[in-house]
Design a protein around this motif. Structure first.
Motif: not given
Length: 168
Positions: A157-161, A121-125, A16-20, A9-13
């Motif tokens: 190991t780092s990306m932004t969607t 992004p795999a956990i985005g949905p 981490k917060p979702v900023m809106l 869970l930590s590895y996939v983020g």
């Protein structure tokens, strides 16, 4: 098992917060290929466009998935999406002759609810979409049209969607 689940869970983020935010964005200039089928299988389509763009010396540091159908309504094998590169037409000229199956499109400037997430992004949905729809409902907006997901890879190991939900 608990430690392993926490690590994943930590590895996939997941934590981490979702900023809106709600603002106008675009226009977006796309080079893409169409994809039909499960959304989670679009990566090879995006990679094909990225590889071609790199060979053409076109900056594809911002790749994207554009998801046309609602997976709660359309059955998975019929889901339609586009995958490719968001480009800056001021810097990059699109060749007149594109490879077979490649297309271009300009999306106009419009109003969006924009979500930024630095996890997978795999956990985005599961993580991002519910927060966005809750935000849209609280603000009494209506979502319309497809969702644009912009992917920027910073390192292995780092990306932004960045998710763009068109609203009115």
């Amino acid at each position: 098992v608990i430690v392993f689940v926490g690590y994943v869970l930590s590895y996939v983020g997941y934590f981490k917060p979702v900023m809106l935010e709600e603002k106008t964005a675009g226009p977006f200039h796309l080079i893409y290929k169409e994809h039909t089928g499960p959304y989670h299988k679009i990566a090879p389509v995006i990679e094909e466009v990225e590889q071609w763009a790199t060979e053409q010396k076109i900056d594809c540091s911002k790749s994207f998935g554009y998801y046309l159908d609602n997976p709660d309504i359309v059955e998975e094998p019929r889901l339609r999406s586009w995958g490719g590169c968001l480009i800056d037409t001021a810097k990059d000229k699109i060749p007149a002759a594109l490879p077979e199956g490649f297309k271009t499109k300009d999306l106009p400037e419009q109003k969006y609810v924009i979500a930024t997430f630095e996890g997978s992004p795999a956990i985005g949905p599961q993580k991002v979409y519910p927060k966005v729809y809750e935000y849209i409902e609280k603000r009494r907006l209506s979502a319309k049209g497809p969702v644009l997901e912009q992917y920027v890879i910073h390192s292995e190991t780092s990306m932004t969607t960045t998710y763009y939900f068109e609203v009115q």
